[in-house]
Write a protein that holds these residues in place. Structure first.
Motif, PDB file in Angstrom:
ATOM      1  N   PHE A 125       0.802  -1.226   0.000  1.00 22.71           N
ATOM      2  CA  PHE A 125       0.000   0.000   0.000  1.00 22.71           C
ATOM      3  C   PHE A 125       0.838   1.281   0.000  1.00 22.71           C
ATOM      4  O   PHE A 125       0.272   2.374  -0.143  1.00 22.71           O
ATOM      5  N   LEU A 178      -0.689   5.927   2.388  1.00 22.36           N
ATOM      6  CA  LEU A 178      -2.128   6.133   2.253  1.00 22.36           C
ATOM      7  C   LEU A 178      -2.599   7.306   3.104  1.00 22.36           C
ATOM      8  O   LEU A 178      -2.041   7.567   4.170  1.00 22.36           O
ATOM      9  N   ARG A 234      -8.607   6.304   4.285  1.00 18.10           N
ATOM     10  CA  ARG A 234      -8.874   5.168   3.399  1.00 18.10           C
ATOM     11  C   ARG A 234      -8.726   3.818   4.099  1.00 18.10           C
ATOM     12  O   ARG A 234      -9.093   2.784   3.536  1.00 18.10           O
TER      13      ARG A 234
END
Length: 377
Positions: free
Chosen positions: A363, A366, A370
Motif C-alpha cells: 500500500f 495512504l 482510506r
C-alpha cells in the motif's frame, strides 16, 4: 469474517543514535507483530490531516474513517460524551505538576481516588457558578462550561514538558482569561489535597460533536475496548458499544489478560472490534527508551501473541497500527505517518513491522481516511 483493529498508542518512533540508528520497533523482540506484517499486506498511513495537531483523538477518528475536518470539535467534548456530560463547552482538565515550567503532565500518575478528591475540592471552592469540574481517570479530568464563549486556544501539557508555561497559557478572548485565572487559582487548591499534582491545566476544548454512525457507514456492529475515556467517547459518538475491562490502568502495568479475554469474547458478539492501549505512549512521554522497548515486547506477547494463539485466524482480519508516532527523545506526539499491517489480505514482501519496512509494502503511503475502506472491503 470478523475484523479486529489493534491500536498500540504511540508505538512508532524515529531513528535513535543510541540504538545504532534504529527505532525501538526495529530492535524490540516482537515475533507476533512481525507475523502480522509477514503474513499480511503493509504500508504507511497519514493519520493526522494537515493543519491538525498530532493527538490521539485526531488520529483514532481518522483511522476509524471520520473526517476530522468536518466533525472534530476537541478532546474535552469527546470525553464528555464518554461520561454523559452536557455543557456549552468542555475542556480536558489535566492535574499536572508545574513551577514556572511544565514538569509532569500526569500529576505524578495520581490515583483515581486521589484525583476525585481534588476534583471535589475544586468544585467546593470554584469561583464561577457556570463551571463544573468532573473526575475522570487519574490525571485525565474535565472542565465543563455552561455558558457560551468563543473557544479559547489552548496547549496540550504533554507537548510542553520542560517549557515555560507562561508561553503556553490559554489565548483568544474572555474564556482564555478565565481559564488562565483558574490555572493560577488552582495552585492554592490542589496542594491542599495531594502532594503529587499542584495545579490544573485545561486544554483541547470545544462544543459537543456529532459523529457519523459506524454501523450505518459500514454495515457492521462495532465495539471498542480501551483504558481511557477518550476512546470511550469516540465509541459512543460513533454508536459503537464500549466494553469495560476491570483492572486497566492506561500504563504498562495494565490488565493485559483481561483485555485479551474481553477482545476474544467481543469477537464472538460483534463484527468489528477496536482495541486501543495506552501504555507504550505513556512511557514514550516519559522519555524512557528502555521501557518503551520493553513495553513493545510486552504488547507483542501479552496482547498480539495471546490473540493469535486463541482466535480463529481463518475467520479474522487484523489491522495493526499505532495512532501516531511518539518519539521517545521528543517525549511528545508528531504528525508523521505510521506503519500499518493488515492480516487477512494477500501478503506482500514485507517481513518485519517497522516504520521503514512497512513503507515498502503493497500500500506504500495512504491517507488514513482510506484505511477502513481497505480493511473492511
Amino acid at each position: 469474517m470478523k475484523f479486529l483493529l489493534l491500536i498500540p498508542d504511540g508505538m512508532a518512533d524515529r531513528r535513535i543514535e543510541k540504538l545504532g540508528g534504529k527505532t525501538p520497533l526495529e530492535v524490540a523482540d516482537k515475533p507476533n507483530i512481525d507475523f502480522i506484517a509477514k503474513e499480511g499486506a503493509c504500508g504507511k498511513a497519514e493519520t493526522i490531516p494537515e493543519g491538525f495537531e498530532a493527538h490521539s483523538d485526531i488520529a483514532c477518528l481518522t483511522i476509524l474513517g471520520v473526517d476530522v475536518r468536518k466533525y472534530y470539535t476537541g478532546r474535552g467534548p469527546i470525553e464528555a460524551l464518554a461520561n454523559g456530560i452536557k455543557a456549552e463547552l468542555v475542556y480536558r482538565c489535566n492535574l499536572v505538576r508545574a513551577t514556572d515550567v511544565m514538569l509532569d503532565y500526569s500529576g505524578g500518575r495520581i490515583s483515581d481516588e486521589e484525583a476525585r478528591k481534588v476534583i471535589r475540592r475544586l468544585n467546593e471552592k470554584k469561583k464561577y457558578d457556570f463551571i463544573e469540574f468532573h473526575a475522570g481517570k487519574s490525571y485525565r479530568n474535565l472542565l465543563a462550561i455552561r455558558k457560551d464563549f468563543e473557544v479559547a486556544k489552548t496547549f496540550a501539557p504533554h507537548d510542553i514538558q520542560g517549557k515555560r508555561i507562561s508561553d503556553y497559557l490559554p489565548r483568544n478572548g474572555k474564556l482564555a482569561e478565565i481559564l488562565t485565572e483558574l490555572i493560577e487559582w488552582s495552585r492554592s487548591i490542589v496542594p491542599e489535597v495531594t502532594e503529587k499534582a499542584n495545579m490544573i491545566w485545561p486544554w483541547s476544548g470545544g462544543r459537543m460533536p456529532s459523529f457519523p454512525n459506524f454501523r450505518k457507514s459500514y454495515g457492521l456492529r462495532g465495539a471498542m475496548i480501551s483504558e481511557v475515556d477518550l476512546l470511550k467517547g469516540i465509541a459512543k459518538g460513533l454508536g459503537m458499544e464500549f466494553l469495560e475491562v476491570e483492572g486497566v490502568t492506561g500504563y504498562v502495568d495494565t490488565n493485559y489478560k483481561g483485555i485479551v479475554r474481553r477482545t476474544l469474547k467481543a469477537l464472538e458478539e460483534f463484527d468489528f472490534v477496536a482495541v486501543h492501549t495506552e501504555g507504550i505512549d505513556e512511557v514514550s512521554h516519559e522519555g524512557d527508551l528502555e521501557k518503551k522497548i520493553e513495553a513493545i515486547e510486552i504488547y507483542d506477547e501479552e496482547i498480539v501473541g495471546r490473540i493469535l494463539d486463541r482466535a480463529d485466524l481463518s475467520e479474522l482480519r487484523i489491522l495493526l497500527l499505532p495512532d501516531h508516532p511518539t518519539p521517545v527523545e521528543l517525549r511528545t506526539h508528531v504528525a508523521e505517518s505510521v506503519p500499518f499491517a493488515i492480516y487477512g489480505l494477500e501478503k506482500d514482501d514485507v517481513k518485519i513491522f517497522s516504520e521503514f519496512s512497512c513503507a515498502k509494502g503493497k500500500f506504500r503511503f495512504l491517507d488514513g481516511l482510506r484505511l477502513m475502506q481497505i480493511f473492511l472491503r
